[in-house]
Design an enzyme around this catalytic site. Structure first.
Site: not given
Ligand code: DON
Length: 594
Positions: A116, A406, A424, A426, A448, A477-478, A499
């Site tokens: 990350r 992502t 990702t 983001n 984030d 993060s998710s 996300g």
């Molecule tokens: O780490 C995370 O949770 C976000 N930065 C992920 C972003 C994401 O999944 C965007 N896509 N749909």
């Protein structure tokens, strides 16, 4: 082990009929995107399976196996090709997580890799606030301050060094060729470029790549060539990690930060470290679930939701019965409330993982969910305390169309090895900044973090104190790469972009497949729901749920909203000695294998 359900045709047709319990006769599925061929999205093989959101990426990963490479060589090829093929999603300037179930490993849990992004050393808690303490609009999303120190190249090259078998220049060749020769802009990419038109045009080096000679952004069918990126990839192929964090690429990265007044220095690049963590693990209905630990919230909340619903016999009702939807939505609310209060980078703040993932805590939450009423106003009184079941105490407790920015991929080989990774930048094209001469898009992962307690990020996630910016901290993060085992053998491996919806889409797929006995393709195409506590809205994908379910949910007091979700599950199930790969047909993707 499940029987294999040969290409489940009914899943193609929305509202098709399938009996799944005495209360429900139909499972509603979302309509599959125009131009997506089902044959690309489901495949049953014996030896190797690869499912990614990139056609070139799946083929490149497959080619590594054909060359005699191993699963890590395939994962390297997939990662670097995706960085070229999906600049809207991932890239050398981003980061991610991976879980690797390695049959040779002497531990009883998968290798869990955190690459990350990190906040620059000069970053600080108030960097996104003005003098009055208000959040400066879009500062964490666009431009140089939105960018964390990239981890993708460190993570993948380190994994390759420890576990790969083919030379770096071989596993990176397809990515280099694709960047140099280019490919036609496909609809998802064209859409992403149109969404980021303003920022693309604001930065000359970005427009140089994503605009045509007249300075207009590329459209569907135009050729996207990334010559500078090919040059950077060649350098990494020769030098490994040093090719990115040192030398001319590092000089260009730091130079661009200096030019734009950003915070990242050589010291940040030198200090970037990949972390090997213990995954979140849980026993669930005889299976063992492994998922990503903090700084991801994914694993903790997937397990929390599973535990909350563990003792409800929802199969009897059916996956889209109002009771099932209500209980799933309520468990999701509990999880997201906890996410805001208790989650952050566990290297910097205490996260009560044991309490949050304990069955006792989950049972307590379950008892506070009314059987027939949306939680709504009850939320202000909803105060479950995971610390009761944790080792420690902690005194400092404290919108729109969503798209697949992502990316996730899943790979398995016939030997029992499994690799899952979510990567990702983001938001679409990350910060929007391409570092001149390198083709590298910088991420906007700083969004984030909580810009201040209570503020929302791009995905509407509520920021808590534990997720405030600190030097070298990783933003919450998710992302939830997940592997399910039974008796030490893989059963299901999956993940998705989207996300905050990542964790709710992953948990629903697991329950659909394991508890509701749905064939994998149906488990993935069935209409999904999402609730993230704030806003107090139960989202339903694409308006596709049985009418009586909708009416019943409304009577319970749920406020419903219908919209598209960005989830694109990439999953492989292990059924009777076969590998059953499904790439979510809602989007571009390809299952490849033999
Ligand atoms: O780490 C995370 O949770 C976000 N930065 C992920 C972003 C994401 O999944 C965007 N896509 N749909």
């Amino acid at each position: 082990m499940k029987p294999i359900y040969l290409l489940s045709l009914i899943a193609l047709v929305s509202c098709s009929g399938m009996s799944s319990g005495p209360y429900e006769t139909k499972i509603h599925h979302v309509t599959i995107a125009k131009g997506q061929l089902k044959k690309d999205h489901e495949l049953i093989t014996s030896d190797v399976s690869i499912t990614t959101q990139g056609v070139f990426a799946s083929r490149a990963a497959h080619a590594m196996f054909k060359k005699g490479g191993n699963i890590i060589d395939a994962a390297m090829a997939a990662s670097f090709v995706l960085a070229v093929e999906r600049p809207q999603s991932t890239g050398l300037g981003g980061g991610g997580f991976a879980l690797f179930h390695d049959v040779k490993r002497d531990k009883d849990f998968p290798l869990t890799v955190d690459f990350r992004e990190k906040a620059p050393i000069k970053a600080h808690e108030k960097m996104f606030l003005d003098d009055q303490g208000n959040v400066i609009s879009r500062m964490s999303l666009d431009g140089i301050f939105s960018s964390g120190v990239p981890g993708m190249v460190a993570g993948m090259t380190e994994l390759h060094k420890s576990h790969g078998s083919l030379p770096l220049k071989v596993v990176m060749r397809d990515a280099i060729d694709l960047a140099a020769k280019g490919f036609k802009v496909y609809p998802e990419l064209a859409y992403a470029l149109s969404r980021r038109e303003n920022i693309i045009k604001r930065f000359k080096a970005t427009c140089k790549i994503f605009c045509n000679k007249k300075g207009e952004i590329l459209k569907e069918g135009d050729l996207l060539v990334q010559r500078d990126l090919a040059k950077t990839l060649r350098t990494i192929a020769r030098k490994g990690r040093r090719g990115f964090y040192k030398g001319w690429v590092a000089k260009a990265l730091v130079g661009e930060h200096r030019r734009l007044g950003g915070l990242m220095t050589y010291n940040d690049l030198n200090k970037y470290n990949v972390k090997y963590r213990d995954p979140i693990r849980a026993n669930y209905h005889g299976y063992e679930v492994f998922s990503m630990s903090p700084p991801s919230s994914g694993g903790v909340h997937i397990v929390e939701i599973l535990n909350i619903l563990k003792n409800d016999d929802l199969k009897t009702y059916g996956v889209q019965h109002a009771r099932t939807v209500h209980l799933r939505a309520s468990a999701m609310q509990a999880a997201f409330s906890d996410r805001a209060n208790y989650l952050g980078d566990s290297d910097y703040t205490y996260v009560p993982v044991v309490g949050l993932t304990s069955q006792k805590y989950a049972d307590e939450v379950r008892h506070s969910i009314p059987e027939n009423q949306a939680l709504n106003g009850l939320w202000s009184n909803f105060s479950n305390d995971p610390f009761k079941y944790d080792a420690k105490n902690d005194s400092e407790l404290i919108k729109k169309y969503e798209s697949p920015e992502t990316t996730h991929f899943t790979i398995a080989d016939g030997k029992g090895n499994v690799f899952v990774s979510t990567q990702t930048l983001n938001g679409y094209l990350g910060s929007g900044i391409v570092v001149p001469g390198t083709g590298i898009l910088l991420n906007n992962e700083m969004d984030d973090f909580a810009t201040k307690p209570g503020a929302n990020n791009l995905f509407g996630a509520v920021g808590g104190k534990k997720n405030l910016v600190q030097p070298e901290k990783r933003p919450l993060s998710s992302m939830s790469p997940t592997i399910v085992l039974k008796d030490g053998k893989p059963v299901l491996a999956l993940g998705t972009p989207a996300g905050t919806k990542i964790l709710t889409c992953v948990v629903q797929t697991i329950m659909n497949y394991l508890d509701h006995d749905m064939p994998l393709y149906e488990a993935i195409t069935a209409t999904r729901i999402h609730h993230q506590w704030k806003p107090n809205i139960l989202y339903i994908e694409d308006s596709k749920l049985p009418k009586n379910t909708i009416e019943h949910l409304k009577r319970m007091g749920h406020e419903l909203r219908f919209k598209k979700f960005g989830c694109r599950i990439q999953a492989i199930a292990f059924e009777n000695g076969k590998l059953h790969g499904v790439s979510d047909p809602r989007g571009r993707g390809l299952v490849s294998g033999h």
